[in-house]
Design an enzyme around this catalytic site. Structure first.
Site, mmCIF file in Angstrom:
data_model
loop_
_atom_site.group_PDB
_atom_site.id
_atom_site.type_symbol
_atom_site.label_atom_id
_atom_site.label_comp_id
_atom_site.label_asym_id
_atom_site.label_seq_id
_atom_site.Cartn_x
_atom_site.Cartn_y
_atom_site.Cartn_z
ATOM 1 N N ASP A 199 0.873 -1.165 0.000
ATOM 2 C CA ASP A 199 0.000 0.000 0.000
ATOM 3 C C ASP A 199 0.914 1.220 0.000
ATOM 4 O O ASP A 199 1.878 1.266 0.765
ATOM 5 C CB ASP A 199 -0.890 -0.015 1.243
ATOM 6 C CG ASP A 199 -1.758 1.222 1.326
ATOM 7 O OD1 ASP A 199 -2.408 1.553 0.324
ATOM 8 O OD2 ASP A 199 -1.779 1.860 2.399
ATOM 9 N N ASP B 248 -0.518 -0.302 6.462
ATOM 10 C CA ASP B 248 -0.497 0.181 7.846
ATOM 11 C C ASP B 248 -1.835 0.704 8.322
ATOM 12 O O ASP B 248 -1.957 1.112 9.468
ATOM 13 C CB ASP B 248 0.547 1.294 8.000
ATOM 14 C CG ASP B 248 0.060 2.628 7.439
ATOM 15 O OD1 ASP B 248 -0.734 2.604 6.463
ATOM 16 O OD2 ASP B 248 0.457 3.678 7.964
#
Length: 737
Positions: free
Chosen positions: A406, A603
């Protein structure tokens, strides 16, 4: 509250949750600053479902307290050794072997039987009780073999002592056998206890007391269990932070090595989160407590390490099955050995060979092969900031051929800054920034914070603020209607970018910046560029993954041109742009449908479904609780190079498991026939005591091989340098912009 990425028509910050918090502040990372929660329905616990119960490796009555077990086996070993000396000295069989006369006095013939019996019940107690436990659980293994061997020797010796048989006096061999077995178990428990020492080391990070600042400013000492959320504590230079909190006064470099694996002190000041157990190296801080006790990051790390060391794995399941099969193999081999030697007319040799077979075939090394590797690898990882939640995730990591990152908060810092601004003729830069900052001042979006932070001085009054989902924001500023937003805003308003701004905005886009336009009363008066800085080490991580034959992909909500620019800068193989947070898991599934083994690294709170979908989910920077629950591996630091460390650890620990299993199984294939006496015709025989020594030596070989994992360097900087074939750099170099 605005919805990120609809706010400015750019999803560049969709995954970020808690990016401004300290990487290890897991308890405080709840994503509360982020307006958009993405996939809160993430199925947590994906990796945690396979926490097995193999904590007792092949019959030990629980290894929960390795230190206690080591002490118990140590005491039994020394007492049994002391009792074994007279047993051996008074043994007529041993005296005949060495050619001396044993001491002779009234009752001397009972020394060996009496002390041998004490040794059998005292020193042999762990094996006898372990055998009962294995029988009850219907999981025959090492303990049943040892118990069977010492029981056969005990019964045969008493039969000879009482005159029911002759030539079956094995008291000295029984004593030495139990002594050697206790020594082997003591060494094993010490090894496992040392490997589990990570938990003790983590617990020792916290001070005994904290200096609490009272309302009147007085500083008083208070035990840690008396601290409450909201208290302010004083952390002096050189002292440890007593619990998780936020700095309210002062600035200092904190040594966070034990928590994150980062060897360099990190500067923390007002507003920064700090973690209990870290050390203020140079200055004094005042910290407001945000978490205590079981809610702290350190307590969370302890739970992860404990769970990982207790978790099951495919290799462990294989070892368990092999140990069970080896029990039946040894039992059958022992029965055949007894039958063959008895048919040859040598019953004493039949008993001795049978006892030797049962002892030498103990799957002790096999039982230790996997648990010790698990314990050492997870402890070694924890000390390097790699927290393994479940062994299956770590085992699968060696097979991963694609890592999907990501972008925001993982490959980038997750903190936007204003890269540049440009105004049309007739509008000053100060006026442009003032109008934009004024409109954005009522928004909580990361882009809004970047714009307002770039303007110094007072802002014009604002009224009628409104969010335009997917386009931007608008407000009244001094009688003018001002809009700030991305390309979708211009389309909605029917406007086009002025030619005088076009060249500047193209340059920004090539730098992976998001472009916003400022519109005043229906006229474009300028443009702003905001960018998310690439993390230092991101390029090195991707180069190292490529060097290991792993492809790298990136998923982001950013516009395609922004994603392409970041990918080009980092050397990423495949890009998924303009992906909604809730759809990230679909991109993981798309890669898996192509036959790829995917590790997803993110995260944020909305990364939960993707972390759960992936073959291995890696939560970087210990982002949010949901991300941690959905991940199989948690990285305490926010360094993307740690992903390479996980691969290194996975491959190294798997190699050790294979080596240990091969040794433990191969040893038995060779040793059992020798113990059965296949070379007796050539004068080569093994006594039970020698068999016990060989069995213990096999265990020591396995333990020593597992200990080599301690030499594995998991420092992210050096791991990536090795993987890329370069000498280890002295300091990380930021990726070029």
């Amino acid at each position: 509250m605005s919805t990120p990425h609809q706010h400015h028509g750019d999803d560049s910050h969709s995954g970020h949750s808690g990016s401004e918090q300290h990487p290890a502040a897991t308890a405080a990372s709840d994503g509360s600053e982020q307006p958009h929660h993405g996939a809160a329905e993430a199925h947590v616990g994906h990796e945690a479902a396979d926490h097995g119960d193999h904590g007792d490796h092949a019959g030990h009555a629980g290894h929960a307290g390795h230190g206690d077990h080591a002490a118990a086996f140590r005491d039994k070993f020394w007492w049994t050794l002391a009792l074994a000396v007279p047993v051996v000295v008074f043994s007529e069989m041993f005296a005949d072997l060495l050619g001396y006369m044993p001491p002779d006095f009234p009752g001397s013939g009972w020394v060996s039987p009496v002390l041998g019996t004490v040794i059998f019940f005292y020193g042999g107690a762990p094996f006898l009780t372990g055998a009962v436990a294995e029988a009850r659980s219907r999981r025959p293994g090492m303990m049943m073999l040892v118990a069977l061997a010492i029981t056969v020797a005990f019964v045969a010796s008493w039969a000879t002592t009482l005159g029911f048989a002759s030539g079956l006096d094995f008291w000295w061999e029984l004593a030495l056998l139990i002594v050697i077995m206790l020594l082997g178990h003591w060494l094993e428990m010490r090894a496992l206890g040392a490997a589990s020492g990570a938990l003790d080391a983590l617990a020792e990070l916290l001070p005994d007391v904290a200096e609490r600042v009272a309302d009147d400013g007085a500083v008083v000492e208070a035990p840690l269990d008396e601290l409450r959320t909201g208290d302010v504590v004083l952390v002096r230079a050189g002292s440890r932070v007593p619990t998780d909190g936020v700095v309210v006064d002062g600035s200092a470099h904190l040594d966070e090595a034990m928590i994150t694996g980062e060897s360099k002190p990190v500067r923390r000041g007002p507003g920064d989160a700090v973690v209990g157990g870290t050390v203020a190296t140079d200055s004094t801080l005042r910290v407001r407590v945000t978490a205590v006790g079981a809610d702290t990051a350190l307590a969370g790390i302890q739970r992860l390490v404990a769970d990982a060391q207790a978790s099951s794995s495919r290799a462990q399941a294989l070892a368990d099955r092999a140990a069970a099969l080896l029990f039946w193999f040894a039992l059958v081999a022992g029965m055949l050995t007894f039958a063959v030697w008895a048919l040859l007319g040598n019953v004493p040799d039949a008993v001795e060979r049978t006892v030797t077979v049962l002892v030498i075939a103990c799957p002790h090394a096999l039982g230790l092969a996997i648990p010790l590797v698990i314990a050492i690898s997870t402890e070694r990882a924890a000390r390097s900031g790699v927290l393994v939640k479940n062994r299956l995730a770590l085992e699968r990591m060696r097979t991963v051929d694609t890592v999907l990152f990501d972008k925001t908060g993982t490959l980038t810092q997750g903190r936007l800054t204003l890269l540049g601004h440009a105004a049309v003729r007739g509008v000053s830069d100060d006026e442009l920034l003032a109008l934009a900052a004024a409109v954005e001042s009522d928004s909580e979006h990361p882009i809004a914070r970047a714009v307002t932070a770039a303007h110094d001085g007072p802002l014009p009054a604002v009224r009628d603020f409104a969010t335009l989902p997917g386009r931007g924001v608008e407000a009244k500023v001094g009688g003018r209607t001002v809009h700030v937003g991305g390309p979708a805003l211009l389309s909605e308003l029917g406007l086009s970018e002025p030619a005088e701004l076009a060249e500047t905005t193209r340059g920004w886009q090539q730098q992976a910046a998001s472009v916003l336009h400022v519109v005043s009363d229906g006229r474009v008066i300028g443009a702003l560029a905001v960018a998310d800085e690439i993390r230092p080490g991101a390029r090195a991580a991707i180069d190292a993954l490529h060097a290991r034959g792993v492809q790298v992909a990136m998923v982001t909500g950013d516009a395609q041109h922004v994603a392409d620019a970041v990918a080009a800068e980092l050397g990423i193989d495949e890009v998924f742009a303009q992906v909604l947070p809730a759809d990230k898991h679909a991109k993981v599934a798309e890669l898996q449908a192509r036959g790829r083994k995917v590790a997803f690294t993110g995260d944020g709170l909305n990364d939960g479904p993707a972390l759960a979908q992936a073959d291995v989910g890696i939560a970087i920077g210990a982002g949010t609780d949901v991300a941690m629950e959905s991940a199989g591996v948690v990285l305490a630091s926010d360094d993307p190079r740690s992903v390479v460390s996980v691969i290194e650890l996975s491959r190294a620990s798997y190699r050790k498991m294979q080596q240990n299993l091969a040794w433990a199984a191969g040893y038995n294939v060779i040793a059992v026939p020798l113990a059965a006496g296949v070379l007796a015709w050539a004068g080569f025989v093994l006594s039970p005591a020698v068999g016990a020594i060989l069995m213990s030596a096999s265990t020591i070989v396995v333990a020593a091989n597992a200990q080599l994992l301690r030499r594995l360097d998991l420092d992210p900087e050096r791991v990536t340098a090795r993987a890329a074939g370069h000498p280890s750099p002295r300091s990380p170099q930021p990726a070029p912009r």
